[in-house]
Design a protein around this motif. Structure first.
Motif, PDB file in Angstrom:
ATOM      1  N   GLY A   1      40.823  27.816  49.474  1.00 36.66           N
ATOM      2  CA  GLY A   1      40.752  28.681  50.655  1.00 36.66           C
ATOM      3  C   GLY A   1      39.821  29.844  50.404  1.00 36.66           C
ATOM      4  N   LYS A   2      40.150  31.000  50.981  1.00 42.98           N
ATOM      5  CA  LYS A   2      39.257  32.171  50.866  1.00 42.98           C
ATOM      6  C   LYS A   2      39.091  32.594  49.407  1.00 42.98           C
ATOM      7  CE  LYS A   2      41.608  34.686  53.950  1.00 42.98           C
ATOM      8  NZ  LYS A   2      42.545  33.719  54.577  1.00 42.98           N
ATOM      9  N   VAL A   3      40.160  32.496  48.629  1.00 44.39           N
ATOM     10  CA  VAL A   3      40.092  32.900  47.223  1.00 44.39           C
ATOM     11  C   VAL A   3      39.566  31.749  46.358  1.00 44.39           C
ATOM     12  CG1 VAL A   3      41.437  33.693  45.234  1.00 44.39           C
ATOM     13  CG2 VAL A   3      42.021  34.503  47.524  1.00 44.39           C
TER      14      VAL A   3
ATOM     15  N   PRO B   1      43.572  40.951  55.621  1.00 44.75           N
ATOM     16  CA  PRO B   1      43.923  39.527  55.784  1.00 44.75           C
ATOM     17  C   PRO B   1      44.710  38.993  54.587  1.00 44.75           C
ATOM     18  CG  PRO B   1      41.522  39.864  55.904  1.00 44.75           C
ATOM     19  CD  PRO B   1      42.125  41.126  55.408  1.00 44.75           C
ATOM     20  N   ASP B   2      45.472  37.952  54.825  1.00 48.55           N
ATOM     21  CA  ASP B   2      46.161  37.215  53.761  1.00 48.55           C
ATOM     22  C   ASP B   2      46.201  35.757  54.220  1.00 48.55           C
ATOM     23  OD1 ASP B   2      47.766  37.627  51.162  1.00 48.55           O
ATOM     24  OD2 ASP B   2      49.179  36.478  52.351  1.00 48.55           O
ATOM     25  N   VAL B   3      47.139  34.989  53.701  1.00 50.15           N
ATOM     26  CA  VAL B   3      47.225  33.580  54.077  1.00 50.15           C
ATOM     27  C   VAL B   3      47.387  33.466  55.599  1.00 50.15           C
ATOM     28  CG1 VAL B   3      48.608  31.479  53.833  1.00 50.15           C
ATOM     29  CG2 VAL B   3      48.258  32.982  51.865  1.00 50.15           C
TER      30      VAL B   3
ATOM     31  N   ALA C   1      46.389  33.219  43.380  1.00 54.47           N
ATOM     32  CA  ALA C   1      47.421  33.436  44.404  1.00 54.47           C
ATOM     33  C   ALA C   1      48.407  34.492  43.921  1.00 54.47           C
ATOM     34  CB  ALA C   1      48.164  32.132  44.671  1.00 54.47           C
ATOM     35  N   ASN C   2      49.217  34.991  44.829  1.00 53.87           N
ATOM     36  CA  ASN C   2      50.303  35.898  44.457  1.00 53.87           C
ATOM     37  C   ASN C   2      51.529  35.076  44.071  1.00 53.87           C
ATOM     38  OD1 ASN C   2      49.237  38.571  44.852  1.00 53.87           O
ATOM     39  ND2 ASN C   2      49.156  38.100  47.038  1.00 53.87           N
ATOM     40  N   GLY C   3      52.038  35.322  42.877  1.00 50.54           N
ATOM     41  CA  GLY C   3      53.281  34.677  42.422  1.00 50.54           C
ATOM     42  C   GLY C   3      53.257  33.167  42.358  1.00 50.54           C
TER      43      GLY C   3
ATOM     44  N   SER D   1      35.286  39.002  47.490  1.00 50.04           N
ATOM     45  CA  SER D   1      35.712  39.901  46.413  1.00 50.04           C
ATOM     46  C   SER D   1      36.875  39.364  45.581  1.00 50.04           C
ATOM     47  CB  SER D   1      36.087  41.264  47.004  1.00 50.04           C
ATOM     48  OG  SER D   1      37.082  41.107  47.984  1.00 50.04           O
ATOM     49  N   THR D   2      37.857  38.730  46.221  1.00 49.60           N
ATOM     50  CA  THR D   2      39.024  38.293  45.438  1.00 49.60           C
ATOM     51  C   THR D   2      38.613  37.177  44.480  1.00 49.60           C
ATOM     52  OG1 THR D   2      40.394  38.842  47.328  1.00 49.60           O
ATOM     53  CG2 THR D   2      41.429  37.564  45.602  1.00 49.60           C
ATOM     54  N   GLY D   3      37.882  36.194  44.994  1.00 47.51           N
ATOM     55  CA  GLY D   3      37.432  35.077  44.155  1.00 47.51           C
ATOM     56  C   GLY D   3      36.520  35.568  43.033  1.00 47.51           C
TER      57      GLY D   3
END
Ligand code: NAD
Length: 425
Positions: A228-230, A152-154, A324-326, A196-198
């Motif tokens: 959000g998820k992160v 998953p992603d955004v 976030a990415n970038g 996991s990401t957070g």
């Protein structure tokens, strides 16, 4: 960028940023120019049309992508993004970041990314399911547990992965859980994947504070852009460490409380009301105001490019953890580093997601599942040495820029593998 002879990839700022950062790392580490050239372009990209029947009977056609940037270290790995601004170049840039991220944290995986140019909020659940199933069918010749494993992603979630897994399995005639990660636990997902990401973001903040000889505590203020998820998990974990999360936001705006927002209460409010609007525990602010807040730690955890040349001078956090990415453009990044802000770079900071995705893939291949504590312990045991490798790299090259150091660390491992495997044919 002039040295890339293809206009296709250069369209998005995210891709251009990724190449600028790669150039910077390449020149600092004196990277073999042949390796640098190869890393600037993706290995393979697939563009597909995704037609679906809408609930009103009409047919709509969306554009979908899957880009595999580099698969020297193993199968491709990277999320699927559903967003109205997604394009081939952005997906290629994100795939490139995945390559360096997987290499940096020591995973036997390459970098890939996918997406559909669609606003998922405008689709019903049934339409989203149709979109996901048709997209999976269109890209099924390049994905698979040994080839390329989406996540998953955004705009996508565990349910999206369940539909992808089911579609891929239906087409083969048997269950193939290893084709995606970030699945629901009931069909082979890993405990601890959703958080996991957070969690990983917070492990890197703790490690950064240790390196800086500073303590996290009740006087440490935190703001989170993108709940959000992160972002929501990172906010909750920072609160659990005793810090004060003074502001959070989502696409609709932000919320501020100088005494600290009670994150659990906000999460419960959101689950009930589906929006932060009206949350009694904080006062509304705009996202621009949130970015400019004077805090110790700022966690951008929404989308890319939110800190740029025009607003960078208003940023006054001491530590920025790129959930976030970038989220920071290359020009803004330079301004912040020159000002002495410590930026924990995306490919390290948000690597927790891909690390536990890797654990999920391994558990699925073994058909042997771990407890959540085991997952968290292994996550920490992977992230902290990765952080330390990046820190040592900063010291080795005498640079203050953790992003360049993270890229060098990732590229260094990958370069060795590329040179050992050689150029085919
Ligand atoms: P998400 O869709 O769950 O959450 C995104 C949040 O950002 C939402 O609250 C949304 O409302 C908010 N948002 C979107 N646009 C915004 C804007 N313009 N201003 C303010 N808020 C905005 O997505 P996510 O999975 O949490 O991903 C967030 C970022 O983290 C992305 O860059 C993603 O690539 C990256 N990331 C995610 C994971 C993961 O495991 N989910 C792993 C690594 C990196």
């Amino acid at each position: 960028m002039g040295e890339i002879n293809s206009g296709i990839w250069e369209e998005s700022p995210l891709y251009r940023n990724a190449v600028l950062q790669l150039n910077e790392a390449g020149s600092t580490m004196h990277l073999d120019p042949n390796v640098l050239e190869r890393l600037k372009r993706p290995k393979r990209a697939l563009v597909v049309s995704v037609p679906i029947r809408l609930d009103d009977g009409a047919i709509a056609v969306f554009e979908g992508y899957r880009v595999q940037h580099n698969m020297t270290l193993g199968p491709g790995k990277g999320g699927i993004r559903y967003h109205q601004d997604v394009n081939l170049s952005e997906v290629a840039g994100l795939a490139m970041l995945m390559t360096f991220k997987c290499s940096l944290v020591g995973l036997p995986l390459g970098g890939a990314k996918g997406g559909i140019r669609v606003d998922p909020n405008l689709l019903s659940r049934q339409e989203k399911q149709a979109l996901t199933r048709r997209y999976t069918t269109e890209i099924n010749m390049i994905i698979g547990p040994d080839r390329d494993i989406p996540a998953p992603d955004v705009g996508t979630d565990a349910q999206t992965m369940a539909w992808m897994m089911d579609t891929f399995s239906q087409e083969r005639g048997y269950a193939i859980p290893g084709v995606v990660t970030g699945k629901p636990v009931e069909i082979g997902g890993s405990l601890g994947r959703a958080e996991s990401t957070g969690r990983g973001v917070v492990y890197t903040i703790v490690q950064a504070y240790q390196k800086l000889g500073m303590n996290l505590g009740p006087s440490t203020t935190v703001s989170v852009h993108g709940f959000g998820k992160v972002g929501a998990v990172a906010a909750e974990e920072m609160e659990m460490l005793g810090c004060k999360v003074v502001a959070v936001s989502d696409v609709s705006g932000g919320y501020y409380n100088k005494n600290g927002i009670k994150i659990r209460e906000l999460t419960q409010y959101l689950a009930k009301n589906r929006t932060m609007v009206g949350f009694p525990g904080a006062e509304p602010i705009t996202n621009d105001e949130l970015i400019a807040l004077k805090v110790d730690i700022f966690i951008p955890a929404a989308i890319d490019g939110v800190i740029h040349g025009d607003n960078v001078n208003r940023v006054s956090a001491k530590v920025i953890a790129e959930g976030a990415n970038g989220p920071i453009t290359a020009d803004a990044h330079k301004v912040l580093v020159d000002k002495g802000v410590l930026i924990i770079p995306d490919i390290l900071c948000n690597a927790g997601g891909v690390i536990v995705s890797y654990f999920e893939w391994v558990q699925g291949l073994q058909n042997f599942f771990w407890s959540e504590n085991e997952v968290n312990d292994k996550l920490k045991a992977t992230m902290i040495p990765a952080f330390d490798r990046v820190w040592s790299c900063m010291e080795k090259y005498k640079i203050r820029d953790m992003k360049t150091a993270a890229l060098i660390t990732g590229v260094e491992r990958l370069k060795k593998a590329m040179l050992l495997r050689g150029l085919f044919p």
